[in-house]
Each structure stands twice: as C-alpha cells, then as structure tokens.
Design an enzyme around this catalytic site. Structure first.
Site, short mmCIF file in Angstrom:
data_model
loop_
_atom_site.label_atom_id
_atom_site.label_comp_id
_atom_site.label_asym_id
_atom_site.label_seq_id
_atom_site.Cartn_x
_atom_site.Cartn_y
_atom_site.Cartn_z
N CYS A 23 79.34 0.62 36.33
CA CYS A 23 78.41 -0.52 36.31
C CYS A 23 79.03 -1.70 35.56
CB CYS A 23 77.07 -0.08 35.71
SG CYS A 23 75.74 -1.25 36.00
N GLU A 46 77.04 9.19 34.97
CA GLU A 46 76.70 9.85 33.70
C GLU A 46 75.20 10.14 33.58
OE1 GLU A 46 77.00 6.75 34.15
OE2 GLU A 46 76.09 5.50 32.60
N HIS A 57 75.56 5.06 38.33
CA HIS A 57 75.83 5.67 37.02
C HIS A 57 75.97 7.19 37.12
CE1 HIS A 57 74.96 2.28 34.16
NE2 HIS A 57 74.46 1.77 35.26
#
Lengths: 82, 231, 766
Positions: free
Chosen positions: B85, B196, B194
């Site tokens: 991002c 994560e 994302h």
C-alpha cells in the site's frame, strides 16, 4: 481561447497540515533557508468566448461558492492568463 | 531469517507486518526511518500507512527519508523488498518500481475484501503461490489507482512484471486491473492490498468461515523459502 | 500597524470600571459579577477569556451537573469492583483482568460538524482519541454514532459526505480500526447533525496516568502542534477590545485537524509513558491552554506559574487572550520532573514533535500567567475549573407529551395477507434507518492493528487486547431518539439495554457505560425536563444492570431553528471476553442449524421502525424495559459462548424479529426457513407484531443440532423463554416465513443495499 486562472489557498490563520509536512521535508535538504510552505490549488478555466467583466465576476462567484470552501479557504487570485 | 519492517512517522500497519513475519516463521526486525542502518536484515518490508501524512504525494516524502538511500542501494543489489500500500507508493516514488499511484477514480477511500489473481510466481515474495491462484486480500486506500504511460504499460505487460491483478471488481480505476508489480530481477514487489491483514485465522477477511482468510501468509512465507533469488 | 496592549492585573486594579464585553463571550451579568467577587477586582481580559470558556456550558456542565450526580450516587459496591477511574477524569478506566485495563469514552462534536462537516467530524475523532491517550492508554479502536437530517433533503448530501469523509480521513490516517457505530436520518437533525465519536484504549494497570499537576518545581511542558488561531471566534472580541488601534484579524471558529500530527503524538506519548517521563498529562481540547492549566492545577498541588511567551506559535500575531483560548488541535500538556526533562525532550525530538517548557508547578493555590514580563492572570484555578456556576434550571412537563403518547400506532390496520406483510417488510428493510450502511462503513479501515474480531455489520465491535491470551473487549453504541421523544426516561433505558444486549450478543460480558447526552436548549424548561428524565432513567437502569457510568459528555443547544432535536442520549456499553476466539458471529454459516428465539414477544409497535417506515408515524408509548430478563439473557449468552453451544447470536432491536432474521441471512448469505405460528400462539400476538414488534430482551441464536439438548438445558436452567422458530438453509438461498412470504437472498440484499447509494453515490463493487 482565453484561460482564467483561479488560485485558492488555505486560510492563513488556519493550520495547513500539508504545507507543514512538506516544509519539514524540504528543510531536510536545505541549510535552513526555507521557513514555511503552504499548499493551495490552481484552477485553469478555459473559455470559448472573450472575457468580459461580467464573466469574470461570474467566475469569481463560482470560485467562492464551488472551487473553494470559504470556511477554510480563500480565493487569492483570479486573473486571465497571458 | 531476519525480515526488517521500516517505521516512518505515520506508518500504520508496521506492527501488523512484524506480526505477519513472526506468524510466517521469520524473525521480525523493527527499523526506523531516520537511521542509515538496515541491521543486516535478509529482507525488508515497507508497510502501509500515511508516511509523513502523505500530504504532498503518497509516499513522496518517505521516498527521500534517510533510510531509503540504503534501501535503494540494497534493493539494487538484490535484497528482497516488499512494499504494501503506502510502501508500494514509496517504492514507486523511489523509482524502484514503475508507474504511479493516484487518487481512486471514485474519489473516496475504500476498504473491501479484494479478490486478486497471482500473475507471477517468480519473485521473492510470491514463489509459494500457484501461478494464476485466486486469493482474497483486504484492500484499504484512497490513492491506489495505478497509472503509467502506454509505453511503460506495454513493457510491464510484455516482460510479465504484473504480479497481482484485481479480479471481479477494479476498486480504484487501476490501468489493466494492476494491483501489484515486481521489478525485472524479482526481488522487489509492491502491491496496494494488504497481505499482512490475511495471515491469522479469526482476524482476516471472511472466507469459508468468519474472518478465516489467510491468503496473505504465503507472501511472508515465500521470502523465507526464497528459491528464486538463490537460483 | 496595530499594537496589542496586554491587560495586566495591575491594569485591572487601576481601571476597575473599564467596560468588558462579557456578554459577547457568553457570560451572564451575574456570572460576570461573580467573577469580580471571586477576584476582588475586575478580571483582566485574559482572565475573562479563561472564565468565559471554562464556565461555558460545554466545559462547566453548569446546567447538567445537578442531574449527572446521580451517576455517582446510584452505584452499588459491586459496580465499583472493576472501576479503576470513574467519572470526572478524561475517561473512565475499567479493570478487565490479567493486569489489563480499558479506557473508553464517547463525545460529541455536533455543532462544528454542521458548519464544516469534514473538519468538524475529523477533529471530533482527534479530540476523543487524545482523551484516551492522556489516561496512559494506547488507543485501539474508534466508533461513531451519527444523526443526519432527512435523507432526501438537499443539504443532507453535503453533511453526510463531509462527516463521513472527515471520520474516514482522520481515523484511517491515525491507524485506528473503526469497528462500529450507527447512523440515523431524521428531519429533526436537519440543521443540527449529531457526530458522536467513541474511542477505546488499552493499558497495563501500572501505566495509568492522570491529569494532575503534582510536585512543586515540576515542569509544565506543552508539546505537539503549534498554537494557532483555530476555533477562537469568540476571542477576537477580546482582541478588538485590547487592540490599541485598528481591528484584529477575524479568527475563524473552525479547527483544522492533522491526523498525521496526532498519530505521531500517540506514538510519542506512549514512548514517554514507557520511559516514565511524565508525572501528569492532559490533552488540549475545548478551551485549550485555559482548560489544561486550570484543570491540571486544580487536580494537583493547587498552583502553577507559567510564561505564555514560551508557547510556540504558528501565528505570531496572536494575542495573549487568543493563545489562552485557542483550540488548535493535536496538543498535549505534561507535568515533568526537572531531572526527566532531558529524556522527555529526547523522545519528542525523535518523533519530530515540538515541545516547550511553559513554567512550573507551585503550591501557592494560584494559577499565575505571565506575558511580556507582566502578570496577566492570577486566579485560584479551582474557581475556573471546578467551582464554576451550577444551575438548577427550571423544568416543565412538556405540554404536548400526553397527546403524543395517546396517539398509538394501534390505530393502523394490521396486514391481512402474506403479500401485505412482505411489502411492509421490504419497505422497512429499505427505509433509511434500517438500510445497509456499507456506503459509509466501506470508507473506514477496520483491519489496521490486526486485532479486530468483530466489526460492522456485526451488532458490536470487538477488539483483541492481549495477543497471547485472546482477552478482548466488545463495544456497542445505541440511541433511539424516537423512543426518547415519546418518553425520555424509558427511551434512555431502551438505549442502555439495547447497547447492553448488543455487547452480550457478541459473547462478551457487559461491564461499563459511557454516554453522550444530546439535547436541545437547557434554557427551554421542557428540554430540561427531558434531560432530567433521561439521566434519571439511565442512572436507574445502570443500577439495575449493575454496570457503572464511567464518563461521557453532554451536548446542549441541539436544535433546528427553534425546534429541539429528539432527545438523543447515545449509550455506549463496553464488555470483556476471556478469549475473542469464542465470540459469537452475527449470522449463520451452516446448513440445517436450528434457529431459536430467546425471550417473549409483546405487541409493541408504538414508535417502532415499522410505525415510522410503513406509516410515517411517531406516537404512543415505547416498549417496556425488563432488566431482570436482560440480565438473564446476557448471562445465558456469555455461558453459551464460553461453552461453544451456539453458533451465532443476533439482537432484536429496531425492525424486530424480521430485521434480525434478515441480518442473520445477509451476514454470510445463508438462507433460512422460519415459522411464526407457534410464537403467535404462545405469546398471543398477530403476525405483524410477531415480525415487527420491538419488545426488548430478545435475541435469536442458531444452534448445531448436536448441541440442542445442552442448549435447551441451559435456557431452562437460567429461566430464559426459548422457542424454536426455524432452520438455516443454504439450499434455498432465501428467507422464508412459512405460510406468509418468501424473499430471495438476492432481493433482500438488493433492497437493503440500494437506499444509501441512491442518495449518496455508488458503492465500489456494490
């Protein structure tokens, strides 16, 4: 075709977070000569007719009512491009 | 294997990236933007967030921060670098990846569970995915519209550098549905979604069970088992 | 050039008869006289600035104080058990076990959000988050309760867009997950939207910090953003009074938020706490330095001496009065031991946060402020911050309320056919207050931090606090202005039990309350009556449920023209759960599970969503509140979650049973087959009441067939009425009410999701 240029800046007394952050970044590259940055907007408005005082006034109204938010911004300049 | 995560002022998903590295089995190392020291990490993540407020252009100021000189240097020597991002925006601003990222075409911030297709598995960060695998990864950004001039776009497609593509919905007007890119060498990868946030069952996107999606974990596992670069 | 001549204490003594513009600053003649009496002289313009902002309704609670006391009085020993910090501090702190504590608070930013919706809402989020930081906690989530004007009014678009993008911008940039909230549209909020922002933070017990200035000789440090001319419209009056010639620059009443500065401030403060660099801390919100200095001094050793020239300014033309009143955002004030200053400044420098020492703590009992070498303020800080005026405002039973309560929705003919019921159901489902809010919540990040266990559209938000143990908290906010208009006492209690039940439905155990009380003008005796009744209802309700009010805020003067808003006491309930892995989903995920309705149904349609959406009607009496039933239900849900014998739980609120069933279907797209004849028979209600009644203390749960016996045993053991009303059905992809109607999942979704986009623009991928 004539172009009218409108510039809008954040009100001087209000915080300009974008300008502040950018000033900090520029200061890292300099010797302390840069003290502040303020970030505004520039609009280039192209017309298909000659600029008359009435038209300029109309654009001024649009600048105040639409292009800027008078609560937090000022229209600082309206002029015809060379 | 030690994987560094850089924290800039305004980084937000740095702790999430550290957690993802840990869950993947790596050793997370926290790095600070103002240092000139990569602490000898074996790979590096530039996390999501709004570095320096992202007021100028997203990632622009971070791309010029002290640690980035070392990052650019190391990336050019082959260190695996993942930009997520805002990290993708930083990599683009630092010219480690091509193109640019602009305001979403619909003009607002968007958070959604986004379907992606893995388009390239010959990178440090995607080598444990199947080519063409469809994955769901949370997306959340205001300026994720990928743009590039025609020539660059043609080259990216021609050289197979597009690494992730949006599926079903293009959430921000990205050209060619591009969600993520790699560099020619395959050590540097950047993407807007994302990964994560899809590494721990119970806290990811909805999948077959509520919030059970962990499709992002493979990205952090890939770099630990990196076979591409050691080839 | 104009030159500012500061009004010193000496000058005030020398010119006792100088006219002061106290009225323009919002002070009444008797309040001004009281200030003169306290000081034994006229106030300086700086002192007048301080008193005027600190004695304002917003800061002093002068009209509400006498009523709010009940929150401290109607408290049992049991309610204090987990309370580490109660009302009066920046935010309450609750012990949730394992050495962890949680602090949370909800606060209004209504009026600024109408003038400049984007910045108003953004700074609303910023302000409440700073309250949480100043307790020593790391903020972990935000929520928001919003009220807008009629959805089809021409100005609503401006306000909605501004407020939502302001919350989105500020919250997302701060990196705090937005895990829930609620949105209502009603013309009573047309020129007075409500923006109530909630923040929650977590801390270890030993990290608790309080807002007090203790330890003579300790330093007073102002840090964060520079001070500018934000939000000091009022102070320009003083400035014009003290400018030797010419006029001052006109100062705007709005503030501009900088979430980046706040994010850095959060990390900076947490590092300061970790390094034990701070003795006391206070955020700067309304009334800025005036508030921070007088409150810190009042709560500490009683005195403070500061030099205003040391305040770092963004705008060097600010006068002393303006500096005292400025509401520039993203600032904090800390009390620091002199030997810790170096360590303190090392941390602020690391985070590129500016800091300056303004002065020191004294035990003189006086707050003394110097400016350009002269004393401009010399007051007892308690007279500014604590002992302000207190009003026992006149109250009057509203002349219209009996007629309103007599106008029951019973007058409307009930649906006779399944088709009619179906049409009413779809009208309700697409009505603005029941419609899907994806258009709003898609703009909020709920993933950041990686600990979000429940989020919109779930009835409560839930956050994991401890990654090792899974310990977490759940939060919900609720208010029903329609019910409060009918009966503010019952209406406030309904908000409380609804919020309480939402938390219980997540599997968590409700522990504490924060409230944001939005009302019209306290100078209107009927509004004051509404306020008093609502507070009484809330305090009585909290005592019944055994959960304390830990803080909150009051917002008066909410009206459109002369018409006050519906009383809107927004109630936030916080609960804890041992392990968020045991949370209850708010929809079904599997085929063939039994759906049970817990609780009994009465014919309670007055003021309901059905009355509003189908008949455009508001009248009658709100549903009955049954606290023992709510407690029993919450206990049952906690046990069921702990033992893992229900697979989902959905609260019945506005829209009644049929809305809860729809939520259950739409959450994961799994259909259901439902029957209501047994329910009608058992409870003696017709089909309309069975589907749409808003009787409280009800929840639907789904149960795996293998757990049926255990589940029924649990209900019996806890005396909770239970009735099997349906089964989940992945095959049919519809919601079927047997013998009445059937609607496909696709159509449910389409109707539910169409309303907001039709007014505000498309939803991405929607």
């Amino acid at each position: 075709m004539p172009t009218v240029i409108v510039e809008v800046m954040p009100k001087e007394v209000l915080l300009d977070p974008a300008g502040k952050a950018t000033a900090r970044a520029l200061q890292r590259f300099g010797d302390g000569e840069i003290t502040d940055v303020r970030i505004g907007k520039r609009f280039e408005i192209t017309l298909n007719t000659d600029v008359t005082p009435e038209l300029l006034e109309h654009i001024g109204e649009l600048a105040r009512d639409v292009l800027s938010n008078q609560v937090i911004e000022d229209v600082t300049s309206i002029h015809v491009a060379d | 294997m030690r994987v560094g995560v850089i924290t800039f002022p305004g980084s937000l998903d740095d702790r999430d990236a550290l957690r993802a590295v840990r869950l993947a089995g790596g050793e997370p190392v926290s790095l600070w933007h103002d240092d000139h020291d990569l602490q000898g990490v074996d790979a590096l993540i530039i996390p999501g967030g709004f570095s320096y407020g992202d007021y100028l252009r997203c990632g622009a100021i971070a791309a010029h921060s002290p640690i980035m000189r070392e990052v650019i240097d190391a990336a050019n020597k082959g260190l695996p670098v993942l930009g997520i991002c805002n990290g993708f925006q930083v990599l683009v601003e630092a010219h480690l990846l091509d193109g640019g990222l602009i305001r979403n075409d619909h003009g607002t911030f968007i958070r959604r569970d986004q379907k992606l297709r893995v388009e390239n598995v010959d990178t440090a960060w995607t080598n444990t995915y199947e080519l063409g695998q469809e994955i769901t990864i949370p997306l959340k950004n205001g300026e994720g519209g990928f743009i590039a001039d025609d020539e660059t776009l043609k080259r990216l497609e021609g050289e197979g550098l597009v690494t992730f593509r949006y599926l079903d919905v293009n959430p921000n007007g990205s050209l060619n549905d591009i969600a993520g890119l790699r560099n020619a060498r395959g050590n540097v990868v950047g993407l807007m979604p994302h990964p994560e946030h899809a590494v721990e069952a119970g806290f990811g996107p909805d999948a077959d069970r509520m919030q059970s999606g962990t499709d992002g974990l493979a990205m952090f596992v890939s770099v630990l088992t990196d076979t591409v670069l050691s080839k | 050039m104009t030159e500012h001549v500061p009004d010193t204490v000496d000058n005030a003594i020398a010119t006792p008869d100088k006219h002061q513009p106290y009225e323009l600053l919002g002070l009444k003649a008797d309040e001004y006289a009281q200030i003169r009496e306290i000081l034994g002289r006229r106030p300086t313009s700086g002192e007048l600035a301080m008193y005027s902002v600190m004695w304002s309704e917003h800061c002093s609670y002068k009209s509400s104080k006498v009523h709010l006391r009940q929150f401290g009085q109607k408290v049992s020993e049991d309610m204090k058990k987990h309370l580490m910090v109660g009302m009066g501090e920046n935010a309450g702190v609750v012990d949730i076990g394992e050495g962890w504590a949680v602090t949370f608070k909800i606060e209004s930013h209504n009026h600024p959000s109408y003038i400049e919706p984007f910045q108003g809402a953004a700074t609303g989020v910023g302000g409440i988050v700073r309250d949480i930081i100043s307790m020593g906690a790391r903020p972990v989530a935000v929520m928001d309760a919003l009220r807008f004007g009629a959805i089809d009014h021409e100005d609503t678009h401006r306000v909605v867009n501004g407020v939502v993008s302001g919350i989105s911008f500020y919250g997302n940039c701060l990196g705090l997950p937005n895990i829930g909230g609620e949105t209502w549209f009603d013309s009573v909020y047309q020129a007075n939207p409500l923006v109530n922002a909630l923040a929650v933070g977590a801390l270890r017990h030993e990290d608790l910090h309080l807002a007090n200035a203790k330890g003579v000789g300790n330093l007073v440090v102002l840090f964060g953003a520079r001070t500018g001319g934000d939000g000091i419209g009022g102070a320009s009056i003083l400035a014009s009074d003290t400018f030797a010639e010419g006029g001052p620059t006109k100062r705007p009443a709005v503030q501009v938020g900088d979430p980046f500065a706040e994010k850095v401030l959060i990390e900076c403060c947490l590092e300061l706490f970790q390094g034990d660099c701070v003795e006391g801390i206070q955020d700067l919100g309304a009334a800025g330095i005036s508030c921070a200095t007088s409150e810190l001094a009042s709560n500490g050793d009683g005195g403070m001496h500061i030099t205003l020239d040391n305040v770092l300014l963004r705008d060097p033309t600010l006068t002393a009065e303006e500096i005292l009143m400025s509401e520039s955002q993203e600032r904090m004030m800390a009390i620091v031991r002199p030997e810790k200053l170096e360590a303190f400044l090392a941390v602020t420098t690391k985070w590129d946060v500016e800091a300056s020492v303004l002065g020191e703590v004294t035990n003189t009992g006086r707050l003394i402020i110097e400016w350009q070498g002269e004393t401009i303020v010399n007051v007892d800080p308690r007279t500014v911050a604590v002992d302000g005026p207190v009003y026992n405002r006149p109250m009057e039973y509203p002349s219209w309320i009996d007629a309103l309560q007599a106008d029951s929705a019973a007058k409307f003919a009930r649906a006779q056919t399944g088709t009619e019921l179906r049409d009413q159901f779809l009208a309700l489902l697409g009505s603005p207050n029941e419609a899907d809010t994806d258009w709003i919540t898609n703009q909020y990040d709920y993933y950041v931090m990686g600990n979000t266990a429940l989020h919109t559209p779930d009835g409560a938000g839930m956050i994991r606090i401890d990654e090792e143990s899974g310990l977490g908290v759940a939060l919900a906010t609720d208010a029903n202005g329609r019910y409060c208009q009918l009966d503010p006492y019952v209406g406030a209690q309904l908000a409380l039990v609804e919020s309480y039940r939402n938390v219980a439905t997540s599997g968590a155990t409700p522990m504490a309350v924060s409230d944001c009380l939005n009302f019209g003008s306290p100078e209107n005796p009927e509004v004051m009556w509404q306020f008093a009744r609502a507070v009484e209802g809330l305090a009585d309700g909290c005592l019944e449920l055994g959960i304390p009010v830990t803080g909150g805020n009051v917002s008066f003067y909410n009206q459109t023209g002369d018409v006050p808003i519906h009383p809107t006491p927004v109630v936030a309930v916080m609960g804890s759960i041992d392990n968020v892995a045991r949370r209850l989903p708010s929809g079904w995920q599997d085929e063939g599970e039994n759906i049970y309705l817990l609780g009994v149904t009465r014919d309670e349609l007055d003021g309901s969503s059905w009355a509003g959406a189908v008949h455009n009607h508001l009248g009658g009496k709100p549903p009955v509140v049954d606290f023992p039933a709510e407690k029993a239900l919450a206990g049952l849900l906690a046990a069921a979650a702990h033992e893992g014998i229900v697979t989902s739980a959905i609260d019945l609120g506005t829209g009644g049973l049929i809305k809860a069933l729809t939520d259950g279907v739409l959450r994961f797209g799994v259909g259901a087959r439902v029957w209501i004849d047994e329910l009608q028979q058992r409870d003696g209600v017709d089909a309309t009441a069975a589907l749409f009644s808003e009787t409280t203390a009800r929840v639907i749960v789904s149960v795996d067939r293998t757990d049926d016996v255990r589940f029924r045993g649990l209900c019996e053991g806890r005396n909770v009425p239970v009735l099997r009303i349906g089964v989940t059905d992945t095959g049919s992809a519809s919601l079927e009410v047997q013998g009445q109607f059937e609607v496909s999942v696709e159509q449910l979704a389409a109707v539910h999701r169409a309303t907001l986009p039709a007014h505000f623009g498309p939803v991405v991928g929607g």
